[in-house]
Write an enzyme that holds these catalytic residues in place. Structure first.
Site, PDB file in Angstrom:
ATOM      1  N   HIS A   1     -30.270  38.974 -24.477  1.00 51.16           N
ATOM      2  CA  HIS A   1     -30.636  37.572 -24.211  1.00 51.16           C
ATOM      3  C   HIS A   1     -29.435  36.631 -24.237  1.00 51.16           C
ATOM      4  O   HIS A   1     -29.561  35.451 -23.951  1.00 51.16           O
ATOM      5  CB  HIS A   1     -31.728  37.108 -25.191  1.00 51.16           C
TER       6      HIS A   1
ATOM      7  N   ASP B   1     -34.193  43.912 -26.327  1.00 55.56           N
ATOM      8  CA  ASP B   1     -33.137  42.896 -26.274  1.00 55.56           C
ATOM      9  C   ASP B   1     -31.804  43.501 -26.725  1.00 55.56           C
ATOM     10  O   ASP B   1     -31.340  43.270 -27.845  1.00 55.56           O
ATOM     11  CB  ASP B   1     -33.543  41.715 -27.174  1.00 55.56           C
TER      12      ASP B   1
ATOM     13  N   SER C   1     -26.921  35.580 -33.075  1.00 61.94           N
ATOM     14  CA  SER C   1     -27.570  36.474 -32.123  1.00 61.94           C
ATOM     15  C   SER C   1     -26.625  37.540 -31.596  1.00 61.94           C
ATOM     16  O   SER C   1     -25.465  37.258 -31.313  1.00 61.94           O
ATOM     17  CB  SER C   1     -28.072  35.674 -30.912  1.00 61.94           C
TER      18      SER C   1
END
Ligand SMILES: *[C@@H]1O[C@H](CO)[C@@H](O)[C@H](O)[C@H]1NC(C)=O
Ligand SMILES: *[C@@H]1O[C@H](CO)[C@@H](O)[C@H](O)[C@H]1NC(C)=O
Ligand SMILES: *[C@@H]1O[C@H](CO)[C@@H](O)[C@H](O)[C@H]1NC(C)=O
Length: 770
Positions: free
Chosen positions: A518, A577, A707
């Site tokens: 992502h 992801d 992330s």
């Protein structure tokens, strides 16, 4: 005053001490023995005064004074009993050559200053061995090796004369002997006598004549110790790429094994600080040995007045490196309640007994010949200041051990005794008498401070064998964030005209970084992405662009589709992801750049200290993701509140992998994007690991900028990535001041669920997928 006087005083004092408070010993005034140009520290509860000098200087005439029974300072070793001169710090110097055969040297001095050189030349007909010019180094030793002018006539090469030594014996035929002495005032390490053996090699180890102020630098210890240990410990693995510098030989034959005895001096003179550092250095040593794929049995003991055996080689867990490491870590300096004395002899007797016990066990198990006495290699690592002050000389026990193991011609390989001397009170001749003496190997080391030794053992592990050494972080006190987390990378996506977005990732091989899918848009180009392996994110932007590694390929998992559930009214969907970035330039392993371990690879089997190839991928999953709450960690880039510098903080979280799992996953519905989701399993697919919340303990949460970073499980000093940070219920960083709510959960892509894809993408990387 003769030596009888203090003894008499002791006898007189003894009965008094029984009744009176124990602190009423002799009382010396530190001011009365102050050092010129340096400082002094009281040790041994005021019983010893240790001098410290600035770098490049050493305390003269003695490094330490002891408080005598008559409350006057005395030198540690006064040869003629006269009080020594007032102490002062003097510049370190190197002793000059005394004898040199078949050539000449210049300039000629008794002592040379640091940085001065001496150059050797051979007479005609002789060939010079070694570098002709040697330099006096800041630790009082000469650079390079002994220079020899050899005519090649002997069956053994001319053994040469080390600087500071004198030699008797001119013939180098088989059975010929040479003897060495050191110039007055210097102490000998190594063998004073060597014999030319049939193999054309001299017996024993080259002698070294040292001044008391000399010590080994960490680099010297590391190079000499590890090349010697590698000779003993290495198991050959024909598929392994070897570093050029390390000498490697097959020394453990099938069925053979190895015992390592760690013997740690916990007496007063060592001091608590140095004791802890020695203990941590040994933990590193265990790690190093495990990295060879060798699983020796360990014996572990500390000693002062009495030895204390912590792990016996007969314990079933003695070959479990994690267990021994843990035991070592738990060692307390205080355990030796009555520790004023140092009884090295009793400590070695305990080792001797351990071997006998093991032999006994093995014979009982039906062995005709006990392997422990026959095919096992024994390595003793002794850390001490060498100040044996009770129990008598330990040397006879060394002989007993040699006899028990039938050490002698052809069996020298089966016993190695390494002695590390540490601190101001080191007694070199004592250390030398304990240690092994082997040709071209070094077994005695004198380190200035334990801190140095600890660093040495860390350096020792740094080798370019990425396969076996994934997920290795450095944890010595001065290690930088980067050294502690050498796999950490920052990723930047610079979209033309649209600004910059950043993510984190982990180096998983020389060419690949693992991160979250992502972080990228469907039309992102590889050339917009850069990967930064630098310390923090400091430095000027220009310099960083230089160092940043360009990306040549972006490979997101084919099943990742952020809009996959839009038809069902779910705006974002994070299943699968995960993405890999291929770097333009290979990242060579170093202190500050090293891949983390991936599940189901050979490197992880080694990190988990399990046998290869018997250990399966399922075993990895079972060992790493145990049922219940699994402690894990992630990295968060933050600011140090004091220095305002960027730091990498390790955050400890708990993967809910048992009864608390469904409650963790249910909280996904509290995410603003998932308010309309009725069945949580729609968005929390089996590909996710869940952390966060307040049950059983409050977990810190990930932030947006984290992330793509790894979710890590630590096993001892090794780190294995099990997840990729994907999404969270609440972005806690937006509301820093408030405490995160109980439903603040984080979801990480579980790497065990994308193994076929990882295997395929990383097939060329030599990770040895299971
Ligand atoms: C070493 O340095 C001292 C002080 O600088 C000097 O007096 C002495 O001559 C030097 N020694 C040698 C061998 O050059
Ligand atoms: C270790 O011993 C040395 C020499 O006595 C001393 O200078 C040093 O401070 C000690 N280190 C620690 C951590 O206690
Ligand atoms: C949830 O459903 C309502 C009503 O259909 C809609 O207005 C809203 O945008 C939806 N929210 C999300 C995050 O999809």
């Amino acid at each position: 005053m003769g030596p009888a006087a203090p003894l008499l005083a002791c006898l007189l004092l003894a009965p008094l001490r029984l009744g009176a408070a124990p602190s009423k010993g002799p009382n010396c005034d530190p001011q009365a023995a102050a050092i010129v140009g340096g400082s002094s520290k009281l040790q041994r509860q005021g019983g010893a005064l240790v001098y410290q000098c600035p770098a490049g200087q050493y305390p003269y005439p003695t490094p330490v004074r002891l408080c005598r029974a008559d409350s006057r300072w005395s030198p540690l070793s006064s040869r003629d009993g006269r009080p020594l001169a007032k102490a002062e710090c003097r510049a370190v110097q190197c002793p000059g050559p005394v004898e040199f055969e078949n050539g000449q040297f210049h300039p000629r001095h008794t002592l040379y200053n640091v940085s001065q050189t001496v150059t050797f030349e051979c007479f005609e007909g002789y060939t010079l061995r070694g570098a002709p010019t040697r330099t006096c180094q800041p630790n009082g030793k000469w650079s390079g090796e002994t220079v020899v002018c050899d005519d090649g006539e002997g069956q053994c090469p001319d053994p040469g004369i080390p600087i500071g030594a004198m030699k008797d014996g001119q013939h180098y035929r088989v059975e010929d002997r040479v003897r060495y002495r050191c110039r007055r005032g210097l102490e000998m390490l190594g063998s004073s006598e060597r014999t030319c053996q049939e193999s054309g090699v001299w017996s024993g180890a080259e002698p070294e004549c040292r001044d008391r102020s000399t010590y080994d630098t960490p680099e010297e210890v590391s190079a000499a110790f590890i090349s010697s240990l590698a000779e003993t410990a290495e198991v050959a693995d024909p598929n392994r790429t070897l570093s050029d510098t390390a000498k490697r030989k097959i020394r453990i034959e099938p069925g053979g094994s190895m015992n390592i005895y760690l013997v740690l001096d916990a007496s007063d003179s060592v001091g608590e600080g140095n004791f802890s550092l020695a203990r941590d250095a040994l933990v590193q040593l265990i790690e190093k040995i495990s990295s060879y794929g060798v699983s020796p049995r360990y014996g572990l003991l500390t000693f002062a007045t009495d030895p204390k055996v912590v792990v016996r080689t007969t314990d079933p867990q003695s070959s479990d490196a994690n267990y021994v490491s843990d035991k070592l870590g738990e060692l307390k300096y205080q355990t030796h309640a009555l520790r004023s004395g140092t009884n090295t002899r009793r400590a070695l007797e305990a080792v001797h007994n351990m071997i006998i016990e093991q032999e006994h066990d093995e014979l009982q198990q039906g062995h005709k010949v006990a392997p422990v006495a026959n095919s096992t290699r024994h390595v003793l690592v002794i850390m001490t200041d060498g100040n044996t002050n009770m129990g008598g000389s330990p040397e006879p026990v060394v002989h007993q051990i040699r006899e028990l193991l039938s050490i002698g011609r052809n069996r020298e390989d089966y016993l190695d005794i390494y002695v590390f001397g540490v601190g101001a009170l080191v007694n070199l001749p004592n250390l030398n008498s304990l240690a092994s003496h082997k040709s071209d190997e070094k077994h005695v080391f004198s380190v200035q401070d334990m801190k140095d030794l600890q660093k040495t053992f860390h350096h020792m592990i740094d080798e370019s064998e990425t396969l076996s050494m994934c997920g290795m972080g450095w944890e010595f006190p001065e290690a930088s964030d980067r050294q502690k987390n050498p796999w950490h990378v920052s990723i930047k996506v610079t979209r033309p005209g649209k600004g910059v977005e950043s993510c984190k990732g982990a180096l998983v091989s020389e060419y690949f970084v693992l991160t979250a899918a992502h972080c990228f848009n469907i039309d992102d180009q590889a050339q917009w992405i850069s990967v930064d392996l630098e310390e923090g994110a400091g430095g000027s932007p220009g310099a960083r662009a230089d160092r940043g590694n360009r990306v040549v390929a972006l490979r997101s998992h084919p099943k990742y589709h952020i809009g996959g559930l839009q038809g069902a009214g779910v705006p974002e969907f994070y299943d699968y992801d995960v993405a890999l970035l291929k770097l333009e330039k290979k990242v060579p392993s170093s202190f500050t750049a090293r891949p983390i371990c991936l599940p189901c690879t050979e490197g992880t089997t080694r990190a988990l200290r399990k046998p290869h190839p018997q250990t399966t991928c399922k075993d990895h999953e079972r060992l790493l993701l145990t049922a219940g709450e699994v402690q894990a960690l992630f990295l968060h880039e933050g600011k140090d509140p004091q220095s305002q510098k960027k730091t990498l903080q390790r955050q400890t979280v708990h993967i809910k992998n048992g009864v608390k799992k469904s409650a963790c996953e249910a909280d996904a519905k509290k995410a603003s994007i998932y308010v309309n989701v009725t069945d949580v399993s729609q968005v929390v697919t089996p590909r996710f690991l869940c952390t966060g919340g307040i049950d059983p303990v409050v977990d810190p949460n990930t932030c947006k900028g984290d992330s793509g970073g790894p979710l890590i499980i630590a096993k001892g000093k090794r780190y294995v990535q099990v997840g990729v940070i994907s999404w969270g219920v609440v972005d806690v960083c937006k509301q820093r001041q408030k405490q995160a709510p109980a439903h603040a959960r984080d979801f990480h892509l579980n790497l065990f669920t994308v193994l076929p894809w990882l295997r395929e993408q990383l097939a060329e990387e030599g990770l040895g997928f299971l």
